[in-house]
Design a protein around this motif. Structure first.
Motif, mmCIF file in Angstrom:
data_model
loop_
_atom_site.group_PDB
_atom_site.id
_atom_site.type_symbol
_atom_site.label_atom_id
_atom_site.label_comp_id
_atom_site.label_asym_id
_atom_site.label_seq_id
_atom_site.Cartn_x
_atom_site.Cartn_y
_atom_site.Cartn_z
ATOM 1 N N ALA A 366 11.384 -13.424 48.513
ATOM 2 C CA ALA A 366 12.013 -13.992 47.314
ATOM 3 C C ALA A 366 13.444 -14.433 47.591
ATOM 4 O O ALA A 366 13.902 -15.457 47.065
ATOM 5 N N GLN A 367 14.142 -13.682 48.428
ATOM 6 C CA GLN A 367 15.503 -14.077 48.793
ATOM 7 C C GLN A 367 15.508 -15.424 49.503
ATOM 8 O O GLN A 367 16.320 -16.297 49.191
ATOM 9 N N GLN A 368 14.617 -15.579 50.481
ATOM 10 C CA GLN A 368 14.567 -16.820 51.242
ATOM 11 C C GLN A 368 14.214 -18.008 50.354
ATOM 12 O O GLN A 368 14.693 -19.123 50.574
ATOM 13 N N ARG A 369 13.391 -17.754 49.338
ATOM 14 C CA ARG A 369 12.983 -18.830 48.426
ATOM 15 C C ARG A 369 13.979 -19.014 47.279
ATOM 16 O O ARG A 369 13.740 -19.814 46.372
ATOM 17 N N LYS A 370 15.057 -18.229 47.293
ATOM 18 C CA LYS A 370 16.098 -18.267 46.255
ATOM 19 C C LYS A 370 15.542 -17.940 44.876
ATOM 20 O O LYS A 370 16.032 -18.446 43.864
ATOM 21 N N GLN A 371 14.510 -17.076 44.871
ATOM 22 C CA GLN A 371 13.974 -16.560 43.606
ATOM 23 C C GLN A 371 14.709 -15.244 43.310
ATOM 24 O O GLN A 371 14.184 -14.155 43.485
ATOM 25 N N TYR A 372 15.949 -15.376 42.879
ATOM 26 C CA TYR A 372 16.856 -14.232 42.839
ATOM 27 C C TYR A 372 16.436 -13.169 41.828
ATOM 28 O O TYR A 372 16.609 -11.978 42.063
ATOM 29 N N HIS A 373 15.895 -13.596 40.695
ATOM 30 C CA HIS A 373 15.476 -12.625 39.681
ATOM 31 C C HIS A 373 14.356 -11.743 40.232
ATOM 32 O O HIS A 373 14.384 -10.511 40.089
ATOM 33 N N ARG A 374 13.381 -12.366 40.885
ATOM 34 C CA ARG A 374 12.268 -11.615 41.473
ATOM 35 C C ARG A 374 12.760 -10.735 42.622
ATOM 36 O O ARG A 374 12.342 -9.586 42.768
ATOM 37 N N ALA A 375 13.650 -11.294 43.433
ATOM 38 C CA ALA A 375 14.183 -10.533 44.569
ATOM 39 C C ALA A 375 14.912 -9.286 44.075
ATOM 40 O O ALA A 375 14.745 -8.191 44.630
ATOM 41 N N ALA A 376 15.717 -9.440 43.028
ATOM 42 C CA ALA A 376 16.475 -8.303 42.503
ATOM 43 C C ALA A 376 15.545 -7.213 41.974
ATOM 44 O O ALA A 376 15.823 -6.016 42.124
ATOM 45 N N TRP A 377 14.423 -7.603 41.375
ATOM 46 C CA TRP A 377 13.473 -6.613 40.856
ATOM 47 C C TRP A 377 12.908 -5.774 41.993
ATOM 48 O O TRP A 377 12.864 -4.540 41.915
ATOM 49 N N HIS A 378 12.477 -6.436 43.067
ATOM 50 C CA HIS A 378 11.913 -5.697 44.198
ATOM 51 C C HIS A 378 12.980 -4.833 44.879
ATOM 52 O O HIS A 378 12.678 -3.718 45.329
ATOM 53 N N GLN A 379 14.215 -5.329 44.922
ATOM 54 C CA GLN A 379 15.264 -4.528 45.546
ATOM 55 C C GLN A 379 15.588 -3.293 44.713
ATOM 56 O O GLN A 379 15.849 -2.211 45.264
ATOM 57 N N ARG A 380 15.558 -3.434 43.408
ATOM 58 C CA ARG A 380 15.788 -2.263 42.545
ATOM 59 C C ARG A 380 14.668 -1.239 42.699
ATOM 60 O O ARG A 380 14.903 -0.035 42.602
ATOM 61 N N GLN A 381 13.449 -1.722 42.926
ATOM 62 C CA GLN A 381 12.335 -0.807 43.192
ATOM 63 C C GLN A 381 12.594 -0.016 44.479
ATOM 64 O O GLN A 381 12.357 1.191 44.544
ATOM 65 N N ARG A 382 13.082 -0.696 45.500
ATOM 66 C CA ARG A 382 13.381 -0.039 46.769
ATOM 67 C C ARG A 382 14.482 1.005 46.588
ATOM 68 O O ARG A 382 14.388 2.117 47.106
ATOM 69 N N ILE A 383 15.524 0.641 45.865
ATOM 70 C CA ILE A 383 16.653 1.554 45.666
ATOM 71 C C ILE A 383 16.220 2.791 44.893
ATOM 72 O O ILE A 383 16.586 3.927 45.246
#
Length: 443
Positions: A366-383
């Motif tokens: 998602a980061q590479q595709r600049k889908q920032y909202h989706r990327a942030a969701w997955h990163q919050r899951q990791r955290i």
């Protein structure tokens, strides 16, 4: 197995015999944090190191390292120079000969181990060589392997000059000492480094210390948590990415050191890295029971346990999914999402290490595709997963927070500019109340 100090069992090394336990290999640690005041950390004298820590015999684990005073988190425990650094450029002629021998017929251990052992014989003083030979070995009375004789014969045919007789027994023992007591080099792959004090630190899946390289090949040990006087100073032999996995997975990765970890995390009754969705309420989480494979712990919501045969079915689905992780390709986003859905059918959200791995893939995508909202969701899951499974300070959690912050900044920068205010909004901004606002205020 206390003194084995390599960081991570890598995939089987080139030339290792089938069926032999994979030789552990060092993992390059994270970049060194800046020293306070911008000063570089220089190696300590042995007397200064021994004023902070001491080696004591543990009846189960053998020789271990213990603190002689309190160490607050992040404080430096010791800074140590290496006994020996083993890289191909230390002796290019020897390295070329060893790789040629390995090409003709694969060695049981790859050439870097033989390079390290022979460099000790070539360059160390008698006192330094005695220190190396005194390191931990799981099988100190092991027979001399045919590889040792083959290498020595091949080097003699090439008229390689050792300047002294080489004892096959010492050569064999040094191979084992390097295999179980060295660290991965910070800039050479392959490359290994041997330390004296650092090699006495035992492994723990909940380590009290962490380490990084300082100037050159110097080993810098820091307190990861508050270490009290008398506490054991431990590190992890595996990377933070391996520490987030289940107890069984961690044990598999430690197999190369030929011991079974019995640290605090591995001794817990429930494995919080394997959370199954409750089959009764479908809301809570049932954690895997390490002691009993026929039932889980009670559901965090309704208190009901998952027992066989339902549990057997879930474990089978888990095994299939985890095996699929090995074949995941980063560019196959659809396949990763499909696997994510499969895992979510039996695992609780954010409660299983397999979801953490998949969240990592989807975060990157998602980061590479600049889908920032989706990327942030997955990163919050990791955290959220990391804070539950590994709440102590660790580089992986710190990196996740930094990446999330950068993602949010990029998301805000990419957001469209706010639209021009409507006439009524402009009037309100200028201090002119609309009829409705005046009426509401009057009410």
């Amino acid at each position: 197995a206390a003194a084995a100090v390599l960081r991570k069992p890598a995939p089987r090394l080139t030339g290792e015999a089938p069926g032999a336990p994979a030789a552990p290999m060092g993992v390059v640690p994270p970049p060194a944090p800046p020293a306070p005041g911008g000063r570089s950390l220089r190696p300590w004298a042995p007397q200064r190191i021994m004023a902070n820590v001491e080696v004591r015999e543990d009846p189960v684990k053998g020789r271990c390292l213990y603190a002689l005073r309190d160490f607050p988190p992040r404080s430096v425990i010791f800074v140590e120079s290496p006994l020996m650094s083993a890289t191909p450029d230390e002796d290019p002629d020897l390295w070329a000969a060893l790789t040629d021998i390995d090409d003709q017929h694969p060695l049981h251990l790859s050439p870097i181990w033989h390079q390290a052992a022979l460099l000790c014989i070539l360059h160390l003083t008698d006192a330094e060589l005695s220190i190396c030979l005194d390191k931990f070995l799981p099988d100190p009375d092991a027979e001399i392997t045919s590889d040792v004789f083959r290498v020595l014969e091949a080097l003699e045919e090439r008229e390689y000059d050792f300047n002294c007789p080489v004892s096959p027994l010492s050569y064999q023992r040094l191979l084992g000492c390097w295999r179980y007591n060295s660290f991965g080099h910070h800039s050479w792959t392959p490359g290994m480094v041997m330390f004296d004090t650092a090699s006495m630190m035992s492994h723990s899946c909940k380590p009290t210390a962490c380490w990084h390289y300082g100037m050159g090949d110097q080993f810098v040990a820091r307190a990861r948590t508050l270490i009290r006087k008398g506490d054991e100073v431990t590190i992890s032999y595996v990377s933070d990415l391996d520490l987030v996995r289940s107890t069984e997975e961690r044990q598999d990765r430690l197999e190369g050191w030929r011991f079974r970890c019995s640290c605090e995390r591995c001794s817990e009754e429930l494995d919080t890295a394997r959370g199954f969705r409750c089959q009764d309420c479908l809301i809570g989480t049932c954690y895997w029971s390490v002691e009993c494979s026929r039932r889980t712990g009670p559901c965090t919501c309704c208190g009901v346990e998952i027992v066989s045969p339902k549990l057997d079915k879930l474990v089978t689905e888990e095994l299939v999914a985890c095996r699929s992780l090995d074949g995941v390709r980063e560019e196959d986003v659809d396949g990763i999402n499909a696997l994510y859905g499969q895992v979510m059918s039996w695992a609780s959200e954010g409660q299983h290490w397999a979801l953490f791995v998949l969240d990592s893939f989807l975060w990157d995508s998602a980061q590479q595709r600049k889908q920032y909202h989706r990327a942030a969701w997955h990163q919050r899951q990791r955290i959220a997963y990391l804070e539950r499974v590994m709440p102590e300070a660790n580089c992986l959690l710190a990196t996740c927070y930094e990446e999330l912050a950068a993602c949010i900044v990029a998301q805000n920068a990419a957001a469209p500019a706010p639209a021009a205010p409507a006439a009524s909004d402009a009037a309100g901004a200028a201090g002119v109340e609309s009829d409705e606002e005046a009426e509401e205020e009057g009410d």
